[in-house]
Enzyme design. Structure first.
Site, PDB file in Angstrom:
ATOM      1  N   MET A   1       0.819  -1.214   0.000  1.00 25.74           N
ATOM      2  CA  MET A   1       0.000   0.000   0.000  1.00 25.74           C
ATOM      3  C   MET A   1       0.857   1.270   0.000  1.00 25.74           C
ATOM      4  O   MET A   1       0.355   2.349   0.278  1.00 25.74           O
ATOM      5  CB  MET A   1      -0.940  -0.014   1.207  1.00 25.74           C
ATOM      6  CG  MET A   1      -1.911  -1.169   1.223  1.00 25.74           C
ATOM      7  SD  MET A   1      -3.185  -1.043  -0.050  1.00 25.74           S
ATOM      8  CE  MET A   1      -4.261   0.188   0.680  1.00 25.74           C
TER       9      MET A   1
ATOM     10  N   CYS B   1       5.963  -7.464   2.170  1.00 24.53           N
ATOM     11  CA  CYS B   1       5.909  -6.824   0.849  1.00 24.53           C
ATOM     12  C   CYS B   1       6.499  -7.748  -0.214  1.00 24.53           C
ATOM     13  O   CYS B   1       7.645  -8.195  -0.097  1.00 24.53           O
ATOM     14  CB  CYS B   1       6.669  -5.503   0.871  1.00 24.53           C
ATOM     15  SG  CYS B   1       6.620  -4.643  -0.719  1.00 24.53           S
TER      16      CYS B   1
ATOM     17  N   GLY C   1      -7.038  -3.760   3.121  1.00 19.88           N
ATOM     18  CA  GLY C   1      -6.030  -3.050   2.345  1.00 19.88           C
ATOM     19  C   GLY C   1      -6.596  -2.512   1.047  1.00 19.88           C
ATOM     20  O   GLY C   1      -7.259  -1.484   1.012  1.00 19.88           O
TER      21      GLY C   1
END
Length: 322
Positions: free
Chosen positions: A1, A84, A211
């Protein structure tokens, strides 16, 4: 994000029911701390508590230093990013790439926890279920992190190899939750209040983290909160409320980024808000050519005004397609 959950967006999500919002991923390398991008990511002025900052890196000492640096600038919670899947992050042996090196995971978590403990700052860990489907090691990583002293675990139901494709799986989250005594937060493909309820019931998780589903739909937090508390669905936002929320978001966004960066980075948010609405593509084609915040703001106000008039009611509601 990264590039999405900046301070203006976090503020809006918190105002609309999110109990917790984590900053964009901040670099642990001290050489980057004075850059414009990192400085913005570490700007928490006026932010609603709790202020949680996510740090990323592969060097234990550097990560510990980054944790202290962020605490000194207002962080009340430090979150370690080991989830990530982006290529440039994994090429630097950070993010979910760390799942291939469990001893290094342990050293990083230990260093950050040791640095934060004297400051009274809790440390959380965000990770994935493993490097690939053949190497799901989330349970081992979770147990190790709990033993070291993390306060909570956020687990995305995909491996690094999955990126954001396919569907999140929740069996691993369920297994990890059953084995840990600290709070476990379930993440991945939670895009509706009903899905949040189902994931909580299946995994036994203590909370859910939303998210990508909140991009352009920040009201999803209040809808989910209300549904989890009452079992009832809130009505969708009206066109009028959407207009007010987006314009307020843009005002805060422009103030935060300035004229040149503000108008460019706002385009993606506007696109997410209007996606699926009548005439959205034609509007975005025009809006994306505007080069000033004043023009952009006015274009959004006028477009929603026309949309409200066309549907004969100033507060006509809309529904997203399933």
């Amino acid at each position: 994000m990264a590039g999405v959950t900046d301070r203006p967006f976090r503020q809006l999500c918190k105002k609309l029911g999110a109990g917790y919002a984590v900053s964009e991923m901040a670099a642990s390398n001290p050489q980057l701390w004075d850059s414009v991008k990192t400085s913005r990511r570490l700007d928490h002025r006026g932010e609603i508590d709790p202020i949680a900052v996510q740090i990323a890196g592969a060097d234990p000492a550097m990560m510990a230093e980054a944790a202290v640096f962020n605490v000194q600038r207002g962080a009340q919670i430090i979150d370690i990013n080991m989830g990530c899947p982006v290529k440039k992050v994994c090429k630097a042996a950070s993010g979910s790439a760390l799942l291939r090196d469990e001893p290094l995971v342990g050293r990083i978590v230990q260093a950050v926890v040791d640095a934060c403990r004297p400051l009274g700052i809790p440390v959380t860990l965000k990770t994935r279920t493993g490097w690939d489907p053949e190497h799901r090691n989330a349970l081992r990583v979770a147990r190790m992190a709990e033993d070291i002293g993390i306060s909570a675990l956020i687990l995305h139901g995909r491996t690094r190899a999955d990126l954001y494709t396919g569907h999140a799986e929740y069996d691993t989250i369920r297994e990890v939750k059953a084995a840990l005594s600290i709070p476990v937060v379930a993440n991945g493909d939670i895009d509706s209040p009903e899905k949040a309820r189902a994931v909580l019931d299946y995994t036994g998780a203590d909370a859910v983290m939303l998210g990508r589903a909140a991009q352009g739909r920040p009201w999803l937090f209040r809808e989910t909160d209300h549904y989890l508390r009452t079992g009832e669905r809130l009505p969708p936002p009206s066109y009028g409320e959407m207009r007010s929320l987006l314009l307020a978001h843009l005002d805060d966004h422009y103030h935060f980024y300035g004229e040149i960066t503000g108008v460019r980075t706002a385009r993606k948010h506007i696109g997410w808000y209007v996606a699926g609405l009548p005439g959205a593509q034609a509007f975005c084609d025009v809006m994306n050519r505007l080069e000033s915040t004043r023009e952009q703001h006015q274009a959004v106000a006028d477009w929603f005004g026309r949309l409200m008039q066309q549907h004969d009611a100033p507060d006509a509601a809309y529904s997203l397609a399933a």
